[in-house]
Design a protein around this motif. Structure first.
Motif, PDB file in Angstrom:
ATOM      1  N   THR A  11      -1.024  12.544   3.359  1.00  0.00           N
ATOM      2  CA  THR A  11      -2.100  11.648   3.586  1.00  0.00           C
ATOM      3  C   THR A  11      -3.217  12.214   2.647  1.00  0.00           C
TER       4      THR A  11
ATOM      5  N   SER B  14      -7.214   8.440   3.336  1.00  0.00           N
ATOM      6  CA  SER B  14      -6.429   7.224   3.644  1.00  0.00           C
ATOM      7  C   SER B  14      -5.268   8.001   4.260  1.00  0.00           C
TER       8      SER B  14
ATOM      9  N   THR C 231      -1.281   5.997   4.728  1.00  0.00           N
ATOM     10  CA  THR C 231      -0.136   4.999   4.163  1.00  0.00           C
ATOM     11  C   THR C 231       1.199   4.999   5.426  1.00  0.00           C
TER      12      THR C 231
ATOM     13  N   GLN D 200       4.935   3.244   6.192  1.00  0.00           N
ATOM     14  CA  GLN D 200       5.840   2.426   5.437  1.00  0.00           C
ATOM     15  C   GLN D 200       7.027   2.141   6.468  1.00  0.00           C
TER      16      GLN D 200
ATOM     17  N   GLN E 181       4.844  -1.032   2.132  1.00  0.00           N
ATOM     18  CA  GLN E 181       3.724  -0.285   2.656  1.00  0.00           C
ATOM     19  C   GLN E 181       2.176  -0.706   3.214  1.00  0.00           C
TER      20      GLN E 181
ATOM     21  N   GLN F 297      -1.825   0.523   4.010  1.00  0.00           N
ATOM     22  CA  GLN F 297      -2.817   1.715   3.789  1.00  0.00           C
ATOM     23  C   GLN F 297      -4.136   1.423   4.712  1.00  0.00           C
TER      24      GLN F 297
END
Length: 166
Positions: free
Chosen positions: A112, A142, A144, A146, A152, A154
């Protein structure tokens, strides 16, 4: 001659064939919808838990840490006795407030941008994220997520604690 009621074998096979064609069209769309729902749900959960950590830090007037792993995260109050306060570790005298696993098929893309490569952030007693865990021009962090298809989503937080989905 008597009239016979019911379906012939040809009519029955035609109906089964039509149903098979409709199912082959509908099932991939349902699978896609399910994956999208899992990803969206995980995004809402992470965003809510970041907000929860921020508010818990305010309420306790203590440091609240959030450490990310590939398939979940742990939130705990880092207020250990003496030198252990604020050491980023869940010590024996500290309280874990949330340990969350993401839904199957959804993962956190590591690293991250929160304190990479450690994948962690923390909030101080005023509910603000630790600036040392934020990066970039506007000091943001941030995470993310998936799904199994690579789609994805975020979630970012800025230096004032404002959360956004991208």
């Amino acid at each position: 001659m008597k009239s016979q009621k019911g379906f012939s074998i040809y009519e029955l096979l035609a109906v089964i064939g039509i149903m098979a064609i409709l199912a082959s069209i509908a099932i991939p769309n349902m699978i896609s919808w399910r994956n999208d729902a899992k990803l969206r749900s995980a995004s809402y959960i992470i965003r809510g838990d970041l907000q929860f950590a921020k508010l818990r830090a305010l309420r306790e007037n203590a440091i609240v840490v959030m450490i990310f792993t590939a398939n979940g995260y742990n939130i705990f109050i880092d207020n250990g006795a003496g030198a252990n306060a604020g050491n980023w570790n869940l010590d024996a005298d500290e309280v874990s407030v949330r340990n969350r696993q993401l839904p199957a098929g959804v993962t956190i893309a590591l690293p991250t941008t929160f304190d990479a490569p450690n994948n962690r952030t923390r909030f101080n007693g005023r509910g603000l994220p630790d600036p040392l865990t934020l990066t970039g021009v506007g000091l943001t962090g941030s995470v993310t997520i998936q799904d199994s298809r690579g789609t994805q989503k975020q979630i970012t937080i800025n230096r004032l604690g404002r959360l956004n989905d991208v």
